[in-house]
Scaffold this active site. Structure first.
Site, short mmCIF file in Angstrom:
data_model
loop_
_atom_site.label_atom_id
_atom_site.label_comp_id
_atom_site.label_asym_id
_atom_site.label_seq_id
_atom_site.Cartn_x
_atom_site.Cartn_y
_atom_site.Cartn_z
N ASP A 223 0.86 -1.18 0.00
CA ASP A 223 0.00 0.00 0.00
C ASP A 223 0.90 1.24 0.00
O ASP A 223 1.67 1.46 0.94
CB ASP A 223 -0.90 -0.02 1.25
N ASP B 165 -2.88 2.43 -6.14
CA ASP B 165 -1.86 2.51 -5.10
C ASP B 165 -1.78 1.32 -4.16
O ASP B 165 -1.10 1.39 -3.14
CB ASP B 165 -2.04 3.80 -4.29
N GLU B 166 -2.47 0.23 -4.48
CA GLU B 166 -2.33 -0.94 -3.62
C GLU B 166 -2.61 -2.21 -4.41
O GLU B 166 -3.33 -2.21 -5.40
CB GLU B 166 -3.26 -0.85 -2.40
#
Length: 346
Positions: free
Chosen positions: A10, A105-106
Site C-alpha cells: 500500500d 496505489d495498492e
C-alpha cells in the site's frame, strides 16, 4: 499443501506523495489533492502533515481548509499517477506474476512459490519497498500474512514506510485482540451494532456461533466468524474481470434530507475517480440503504461522473424511502465491456 504467503503493498498517501516528490517546496507543508474550497470540491487524499489537523479523504475541501487554513490544495494529475503505478507494478513482476491490483496505489502479491530471498516473503517485501523508493522516490508500506484479510490489515500497522508480518502461528492471537472496526466491511454503524451485542474484539466474536451471528447481522455474520478465526480462503486473482467500480459509506448518523444525502454522495466521487482511473464506463448508479436496512439502487446510462445526473438518481432513490432516514450512500459505474480490467494498475 504449500503455506500461502501474501504481501499487501500500500503506497503511502500516494497522490500527495507524488506531488511532494515533483515539487520539493511542498514537502514540509500540509497538502491535499482535491477540488477547490469554493464550490463542492472534495479531498481525494492528503499527506500526513495535513492529517495531523484532521483532514481526511472524502472531506469537503471547504471543511479541510477550515481545519487547516494553511493547507495547500493541489489539483490531481491522473496521467502521472498512472505512469508511476505502472513503474511500481513492473517492480512487483520481478517477484511474481500473481498480482491482484486493488487500485492505483495498492495490490496483493502471492509469493507462495517465489524463489527470491530464499522464499522469505518478509525479505521480498523489504526488497520491493526499497526498489520502489529507489526507482520512484516514494515510500510504501506492506503487510505479510498467510491470507489477504490479514495482509491488508498488517500493511496499516506500521505506516508510513514500514511493514508488519503475521506468521501462521500468530494469526489466532493477532485476530483475538483485533478491534472489529479494523475488519473490512465494518463501518461506524456496524461497529455500533456489534458493540451493542458486546462485540468489540475478535475474541468476543468467537463466544458466539456463526448461526447466531447470521441471525443478528445477516450474511455478514458467518464472514465475521471466519475473520475472527483469521480465516480467509480468497485467492489472489490475477485475471479478475471487473464489471463495475463503486464506493459507498455507512454513516455515523442517519441522514434525513435529500440535500444532506447529495452532499455526502458528492464526497465519494474523488475516491471513485481514483479507483476508476481512465477506464471507460457506460452506466451510473446510486445506492441508498435506509434506516430499516432496506435498500434501493437507481441506475441510468452514463459515460461521465456528472453531478447533475447523480442528483437526479438520488432524487428518485430518496423518494422511495418514504421519509425513512438513510444509513448508507453509494455510487458506482458499470464498466464498458471491452475496457482493460487491469489498465496498467498497480
Amino acid at each position: 499443501m504449500t503455506q500461502r504467503k501474501i504481501i499487501h503493498v500500500d503506497m503511502d498517501c500516494f497522490f500527495a506523495a507524488v506531488e511532494m516528490r515533483d515539487n520539493p517546496e511542498l514537502r514540509d507543508k500540509p497538502i491535499a489533492v482535491g477540488g477547490r474550497a469554493t464550490g463542492r470540491g472534495v479531498i481525494a487524499t492528503c499527506n500526513y502533515a495535513a492529517r495531523a489537523y484532521g483532514v481526511r479523504s472524502a472531506m469537503a475541501s471547504s471543511e479541510a481548509m477550515r481545519r487547516c487554513p494553511q493547507l495547500v490544495l493541489v489539483p490531481g494529475r491522473m496521467s502521472v499517477y498512472k505512469e508511476v503505478s505502472a513503474q511500481i507494478r513492473a517492480i512487483f513482476r520481478r517477484y511474481t506474476d500473481r498480482i491482484e491490483p486493488l487500485s492505483l496505489d495498492e495490490a496483493y502479491l502471492d509469493v507462495s512459490d517465489a524463489p527470491h530471498c530464499r522464499g522469505s516473503a518478509t525479505l521480498m517485501a523489504r526488497e520491493i519497498r526499497a526498489a520502489i523508493l529507489a526507482e520512484t522516490g516514494l515510500t510504501a508500506s506492506a503487510g505479510i500474512a498467510p491470507n489477504k484479510f490479514l495482509a491488508k490489515i498488517a500493511s496499516d500497522e506500521n505506516k508510513p514506510n514500514g511493514q508488519c508480518v503475521i506468521l501462521p502461528g500468530q494469526c489466532a492471537e493477532f485476530v483475538a485482540g483485533l478491534p472489529l472496526r479494523k475488519i473490512p466491511g465494518v463501518g461506524p454503524r456496524t461497529a455500533e451494532r456489534l458493540a451493542q451485542r458486546g462485540l468489540h474484539l475478535g475474541a468476543d466474536v468467537l463466544k458466539h456461533t456463526a448461526v447466531e451471528l447470521e441471525q443478528w447481522f445477516g450474511k455478514f455474520g458467518p464472514v465475521l466468524h471466519q475473520r475472527a478465526q483469521g480465516i480467509d480462503d480468497r485467492p489472489v486473482r490475477t485475471n479478475r474481470i471487473r464489471k463495475s467500480v463503486g464506493v459507498e459509506t455507512t454513516l455515523e448518523r442517519d441522514l434525513q434530507t435529500e440535500a444532506d444525502c447529495l452532499a455526502k454522495l458528492l464526497t465519494l466521487l474523488p475516491e471513485l475517480a481514483r479507483r476508476l482511473g481512465e477506464r471507460p464506463f457506460r452506466g451510473l448508479s446510486v445506492k441508498l440503504k435506509f434506516s430499516d436496512f432496506q435498500q434501493t439502487t437507481v441506475a441510468c446510462p452514463a459515460s461521465s461522473l456528472d453531478p447533475a445526473r447523480l442528483a437526479s438518481l438520488l432524487h428518485t432513490g430518496f423518494a422511495r424511502g418514504g421519509g425513512r432516514g438513510v444509513r448508507l450512500v453509494g455510487v458506482s459505474v458499470t464498466l464498458a465491456p471491452h475496457s482493460d480490467p487491469q489498465l496498467s494498475l498497480l
